[in-house]
Design an enzyme around this catalytic site. Structure first.
Site, short mmCIF file in Angstrom:
data_model
loop_
_atom_site.label_atom_id
_atom_site.label_comp_id
_atom_site.label_asym_id
_atom_site.label_seq_id
_atom_site.Cartn_x
_atom_site.Cartn_y
_atom_site.Cartn_z
N GLY A 14 2.24 -5.58 1.32
CA GLY A 14 3.21 -5.04 2.29
C GLY A 14 4.33 -4.28 1.61
O GLY A 14 5.48 -4.37 2.03
N SER A 41 3.10 -11.19 0.58
CA SER A 41 3.75 -12.41 0.15
C SER A 41 5.23 -12.11 -0.09
O SER A 41 5.57 -11.37 -1.02
CB SER A 41 3.08 -12.91 -1.14
OG SER A 41 3.96 -13.78 -1.80
N LYS A 80 16.46 16.27 0.20
CA LYS A 80 16.05 16.67 -1.15
C LYS A 80 15.42 18.06 -1.08
O LYS A 80 14.40 18.25 -0.42
CB LYS A 80 15.04 15.64 -1.68
CG LYS A 80 14.42 16.04 -3.01
CD LYS A 80 13.46 15.00 -3.53
CE LYS A 80 12.73 15.50 -4.76
NZ LYS A 80 11.69 14.59 -5.25
N LEU A 337 -0.22 1.74 -5.71
CA LEU A 337 -0.23 1.42 -7.14
C LEU A 337 -1.53 0.72 -7.55
O LEU A 337 -1.94 0.79 -8.71
CB LEU A 337 0.97 0.54 -7.49
CG LEU A 337 2.34 1.20 -7.25
CD1 LEU A 337 3.46 0.19 -7.49
CD2 LEU A 337 2.53 2.43 -8.13
P1 FAD Z 1 4.08 -2.86 -4.26
O1 FAD Z 1 5.36 -2.34 -3.76
O2 FAD Z 1 4.08 -3.57 -5.57
O3 FAD Z 1 3.52 -3.83 -3.14
C1 FAD Z 1 2.52 -4.78 -3.41
C2 FAD Z 1 2.40 -5.73 -2.25
O4 FAD Z 1 1.32 -6.60 -2.49
C3 FAD Z 1 3.62 -6.60 -2.02
O5 FAD Z 1 3.88 -6.70 -0.65
C4 FAD Z 1 3.19 -7.95 -2.55
O6 FAD Z 1 3.84 -9.01 -1.90
C5 FAD Z 1 1.70 -7.91 -2.22
N1 FAD Z 1 0.92 -8.84 -3.03
C6 FAD Z 1 0.62 -8.74 -4.36
N2 FAD Z 1 -0.11 -9.81 -4.74
C7 FAD Z 1 -0.29 -10.57 -3.64
C8 FAD Z 1 -0.92 -11.81 -3.40
N3 FAD Z 1 -1.54 -12.51 -4.35
N4 FAD Z 1 -0.88 -12.31 -2.15
C9 FAD Z 1 -0.25 -11.64 -1.15
N5 FAD Z 1 0.38 -10.47 -1.32
C10 FAD Z 1 0.37 -9.96 -2.56
N6 FAD Z 1 7.02 6.88 -6.01
C11 FAD Z 1 7.52 7.96 -5.40
O7 FAD Z 1 6.84 8.57 -4.57
N7 FAD Z 1 8.78 8.40 -5.69
C12 FAD Z 1 9.55 7.81 -6.63
O8 FAD Z 1 10.69 8.21 -6.84
C13 FAD Z 1 9.01 6.71 -7.34
N8 FAD Z 1 9.71 6.09 -8.33
C14 FAD Z 1 9.13 5.06 -9.01
C15 FAD Z 1 9.79 4.50 -10.12
C16 FAD Z 1 9.18 3.49 -10.87
C17 FAD Z 1 9.86 2.94 -12.07
C18 FAD Z 1 7.92 2.99 -10.46
C19 FAD Z 1 7.26 1.89 -11.22
C20 FAD Z 1 7.27 3.52 -9.36
C21 FAD Z 1 7.86 4.56 -8.65
N9 FAD Z 1 7.20 5.15 -7.58
C22 FAD Z 1 7.72 6.25 -6.96
C23 FAD Z 1 5.97 4.57 -7.06
C24 FAD Z 1 6.28 3.76 -5.80
O9 FAD Z 1 7.24 2.77 -6.09
C25 FAD Z 1 5.03 3.13 -5.25
O10 FAD Z 1 4.03 4.11 -5.07
C26 FAD Z 1 5.27 2.52 -3.90
O11 FAD Z 1 6.36 1.66 -3.93
C27 FAD Z 1 4.04 1.79 -3.41
O12 FAD Z 1 3.87 0.57 -4.06
P2 FAD Z 1 2.74 -0.39 -3.53
O13 FAD Z 1 2.98 -0.63 -2.09
O14 FAD Z 1 1.43 0.17 -3.93
O15 FAD Z 1 2.96 -1.72 -4.37
#
Ligand code: FAD
Length: 502
Positions: A14, A41, A80, A337
């Site tokens: 999420g 989570s 932006k 990610l």
């Molecule tokens: P996450 O935000 O990590 O979410 C993962 C989810 O999975 C969470 O809800 C977690 O609770 C859940 N989860 C994991 N394991 C379990 C489990 N065992 N059981 C239940 N739930 C679980 N992108 C941009 O477009 N612009 C930016 O400026 C930018 N800056 C960034 C800077 C940095 C340093 C980094 C590292 C990334 C950046 N990004 C940027 C990328 C961006 O942050 C991500 O693409 C975006 O936040 C999506 O993340 P996500 O949802 O894939 O993962």
């Protein structure tokens, strides 16, 4: 006839990816019997960064029926117009990569050839003088683009800087209102069918099993389903993308500071620092190569240059640049990610979530999971990410800094053939190789080549059909036009204040 339709989709995670996917699928499948469940989570939380976007984000939420004003208010957003690069080409260098065009093409020949000819004749007017987006950004101004721009010169685009947590909440509210079921629990294990390895269910900490036909892995860097359970290989791109960690820290805006309408990225000794202005605070961070800098050195470079006073403790986020070899395996598609990450330069990660979701909707499978569908998804995703990768590598490859081994190594690295072809064509002929699935168009490549001072030897000879006097007059008219538009545009801060007043 047997019904093979997918009836249940389970989204794992999420963060921004999970809730964007949930919102888009809820809308796509409204009034159909497809159930959408999201498991996250709150103990684990989301990565909590990702605050700079590119204009496609506005198309994404517009499809959900959301207006710019509503999203901006909900997420403490600022506008932006592009990215300002400081010290990248060499210390002291400064340019903006705007969203939008440069100048006006004439008789089918690209504007930049006219500009190159004038440059060869000794005119040092910067390319940015021909971009409304860059000129507005440099002047700290903002207004919505004209709905029907009278000329190419009035064309620019814009994106948002937003609070990532508030954006995810906004997506969540939409998804839940549309029928998405949210489960707050930690996933303990992934259950696969013995006969083919397809995911049957995920088991939660409390022992409950959640079954589904299709699983969308949005679990972040861990890639819980695609990477860990299905064992899809990670393609490491560290040999081209040298940064592998970041420190992120939020800062408090100083009274009277007007938020800039651009993301600021400043090259540092072994990486670069971002500054993202929001309404209620700013996001800052330093992306770096841990092989070249210790954490103490990073903090010493980061902390004196925040956009305001520190509000949080700096948080270290390690990452590995690269992607899963297939974004889709069996009945599991990774978005966000969990599918891969390059690094934050050029703000492409959220945009890749958008295209991942769009592609999933377009190629939505049935329970037979035809290989043709999966292969097409994987092919498109791979090509798109490689194209983005090449664009980011370009920023490192073209640097002329001599102050550290990091920048020298970047300049000397061998880049992917697909990128080398582009650089070669640009330097030989001032033209752009165009591949399929490119997120960045020629104007963006032009901004970076020029920002790093890399120009072709010659311009297109078709330009000589115009007399030097006509060329000079034409260019001056374009500049004056843009300068007039900028002069009549209000400050970004005024735009935001008007937004507050509704
Ligand atoms: P996450 O935000 O990590 O979410 C993962 C989810 O999975 C969470 O809800 C977690 O609770 C859940 N989860 C994991 N394991 C379990 C489990 N065992 N059981 C239940 N739930 C679980 N992108 C941009 O477009 N612009 C930016 O400026 C930018 N800056 C960034 C800077 C940095 C340093 C980094 C590292 C990334 C950046 N990004 C940027 C990328 C961006 O942050 C991500 O693409 C975006 O936040 C999506 O993340 P996500 O949802 O894939 O993962």
């Amino acid at each position: 006839m047997q019904d093979h339709r997918i009836r249940s989709v389970v989204i794992v995670g999420g963060g921004t990816a999970g809730w964007m996917t949930a919102a888009a699928l809820v809308q796509h499948f409204r009034s159909t019997p497809v159930s959408i469940t999201l498991i996250e989570s709150s103990e684990i939380g989301a990565v909590g960064v990702g605050e700079a976007t590119i204009p496609t984000i506005r198309r994404f939420y517009a499809q959900l029926g959301m207006t710019d004003d509503a999203v901006m208010r909900a997420t403490q957003a600022t506008c932006k117009l592009g990215i300002r690069f400081l010290d990248w080409s060499a210390p002291g260098s400064d340019f903006i990569h705007p969203f939008g065009h440069y100048g006006q093409d004439v008789r089918g020949t690209g504007f930049h050839h006219y500009w190159l000819k004038q440059r060869q004749a000794g005119d040092d007017t910067p390319l940015a003088a021909y971009s409304l987006g860059a000129a507005l950004a440099a002047a700290g101004k903002f207004a919505l683009p004209a709905p029907n721009p009278p000329t190419q010169l009035s064309v620019f685009d814009w994106a948002l800087h937003f609070d990532a947590a508030l954006f995810a909440q906004h997506m969540r509210a939409y998804a839940e209102a549309g029928g998405c079921t949210r489960i707050d629990a930690r996933i303990r294990s992934v259950e696969q069918r013995p006969e083919d390895g397809f995911i049957r269910a995920v088991t939660l900490d409390d022992g409950r099993e959640v079954e589904g036909d299709l699983f969308v892995d949005c679990s972040g860097f861990r890639s819980l389903l695609l990477g860990e359970a299905l064992g899809v290989r990670f393609e490491d791109w560290g040999r081209w993308l040298p940064c592998d960690a970041a420190f992120a820290v939020q800062s408090r805006n100083r009274p009277g500071d007007a938020p800039a309408p651009f993301t600021r990225v400043t090259a540092r000794s072994a990486g670069w620092q971002w500054g993202i202005p929001l309404r209620h605070r700013a996001g800052n961070g330093l992306v770096f190569s841990s092989a070249h800098l210790s954490d103490d050195q990073v903090l010493a470079e980061l902390m004196p240059h925040l956009l305001g006073d520190p509000l949080t403790e700096p948080r270290r986020i390690p990452f590995r640049p690269g992607r899963r070899a297939q974004a889709w395996s069996r009945n599991c598609v990774a978005i966000g990610l969990s599918a891969g990450f390059l690094e934050p330069l050029e703000s492409t990660s959220i945009a890749l979530i958008e295209t991942g979701v769009a592609r999933l909707k377009q190629l939505f499978p049935d329970r037979r999971f035809a290989p043709a569908v999966i292969d097409e998804y994987n092919d498109q995703s791979a090509r798109e990410m490689e194209r983005v990768r090449d664009f980011i590598i370009l920023h490192y490859k073209l640097n002329r800094r001599t102050d550290s081994a990091f920048w020298r190594d970047c300049r000397e690295m061998t880049v992917p053939d697909t990128l080398q072809r582009k650089i070669d064509l640009w330097t030989a002929r001032g033209e752009f190789v165009r591949y399929r699935w490119e997120m960045f168009h020629p104007a963006s490549w032009l901004a970076i080549y020029d920002g790093f001072g890399v120009h072709p030897d010659d311009y297109d000879p078709a330009v000589d059909a115009m007399t030097p006097a006509d060329l000079e007059r034409g260019l001056r008219d374009m500049r004056d036009n843009i300068a007039r538009l900028v002069a009549s545009t209000p400050d970004h801060a005024q735009y935001l204040a008007a937004l507050d007043r509704g």
